[in-house]
Design an enzyme around this catalytic site. Structure first.
Site, short mmCIF file in Angstrom:
data_model
loop_
_atom_site.label_atom_id
_atom_site.label_comp_id
_atom_site.label_asym_id
_atom_site.label_seq_id
_atom_site.Cartn_x
_atom_site.Cartn_y
_atom_site.Cartn_z
N GLY A 31 -21.40 24.38 -16.78
CA GLY A 31 -20.91 23.30 -15.93
C GLY A 31 -19.41 23.24 -16.09
CD GLU A 32 -14.47 20.73 -15.60
OE1 GLU A 32 -13.53 21.44 -16.01
OE2 GLU A 32 -14.68 19.59 -16.04
CB SER A 33 -15.64 22.64 -20.52
OG SER A 33 -14.31 22.81 -20.07
CB CYS A 63 -20.71 29.00 -19.01
SG CYS A 63 -19.31 29.20 -17.88
NE ARG A 92 -11.10 24.10 -20.01
CZ ARG A 92 -10.43 23.81 -18.90
NH1 ARG A 92 -9.16 24.15 -18.78
NH2 ARG A 92 -11.02 23.16 -17.93
CB ILE A 123 -20.19 30.72 -12.85
CG1 ILE A 123 -21.39 31.52 -12.33
CG2 ILE A 123 -19.71 29.70 -11.82
CD1 ILE A 123 -22.64 30.69 -12.11
NE ARG A 124 -13.70 26.93 -12.50
CZ ARG A 124 -13.67 25.62 -12.68
NH1 ARG A 124 -14.53 24.83 -12.10
NH2 ARG A 124 -12.75 25.09 -13.45
CG HIS A 170 -24.21 30.52 -16.35
ND1 HIS A 170 -24.43 29.19 -16.58
CD2 HIS A 170 -22.89 30.64 -16.07
CE1 HIS A 170 -23.31 28.52 -16.42
NE2 HIS A 170 -22.36 29.38 -16.12
CD GLU A 172 -28.18 29.35 -17.22
OE1 GLU A 172 -27.25 28.74 -16.63
OE2 GLU A 172 -28.00 29.99 -18.27
#
Length: 191
Positions: A31-33, A63, A92, A123-124, A170, A172
């Site tokens: 997600g977004e840390s 991530c 990051r 992803i980023r 990721h 998953e």
């Protein structure tokens, strides 16, 4: 949760400190840390998770979860909340912006095992720039991703320190359960 269930584990969502009781480990998702850190603070989960990480409780961060478990960040946002626990320096968004997201092969090689190639969905994604002496490097990108690195091996994308496990990618989002099974061996060994 689906990947852990496919491995035979019972997975539950955690949103409050009381929901940690009785659990044998925890996955910190992507997600977004910075947002995840703020949510951990608001839900009063940050300190209980710091305490558990320091006590050797199994945690796996993918991530953004890797960023949360890092002791140090290269490009930390002002006021960014992390849990720490892993003696790593993490960058990051190391692989680029959202448009640069994609899949790449990585070489997975825990100590004592033969190398295996896995598909990594990035992803980023962050990467590990430095790993302390007590950190095991479990995977690197199969080839170097930038000329300035000047290395024959690509960036570090999976690490373990004690019962803390972190990946840049990721797992998953792929059918391969290697990472989830590895985490569950840590959970079983600590139970």
């Amino acid at each position: 949760m689906q990947s852990l269930t496919r491995c035979g584990a019972r997975a539950v969502r955690v949103r409050r400190p009381a929901e940690l009781d009785g659990l044998a480990g925890l996955v910190l998702p992507g997600g977004e840390s910075t947002t995840l850190g703020k949510l951990l603070q608001a839900s009063e989960l940050a300190q209980p998770l710091r305490t558990r990480a320091a006590a050797g409780w199994p945690m796996y961060g993918s991530c953004a979860g890797m960023i949360l478990l890092a002791d140090r960040l290269v490009n930390e946002m002002a006021g960014q909340v992390t849990l720490g626990g892993m003696d790593v320096l993490v960058r990051r968004n190391a692989f680029g912006r959202q448009i640069d997201s994609g899949e790449t092969p990585v070489i997975w090689q825990p100590p004592g095992q033969s190398p295996t190639q896995l598909n990594a969905v990035l992803i980023r994604a962050p990467w590990v720039e430095q790993a302390g002496a007590g950190v095991q490097i479990l995977a690197r990108v199969a080839t170097a991703t930038s000329e300035e690195r000047g290395e024959g091996q690509g960036p570090i994308v999976a690490v373990q320190q004690g019962n803390l496990l972190a990946t840049s990618f990721h797992p998953e989002l792929d059918e391969d359960l290697t990472l989830h099974r590895h985490f569950l061996t840590l959970v079983a060994a600590s139970a």
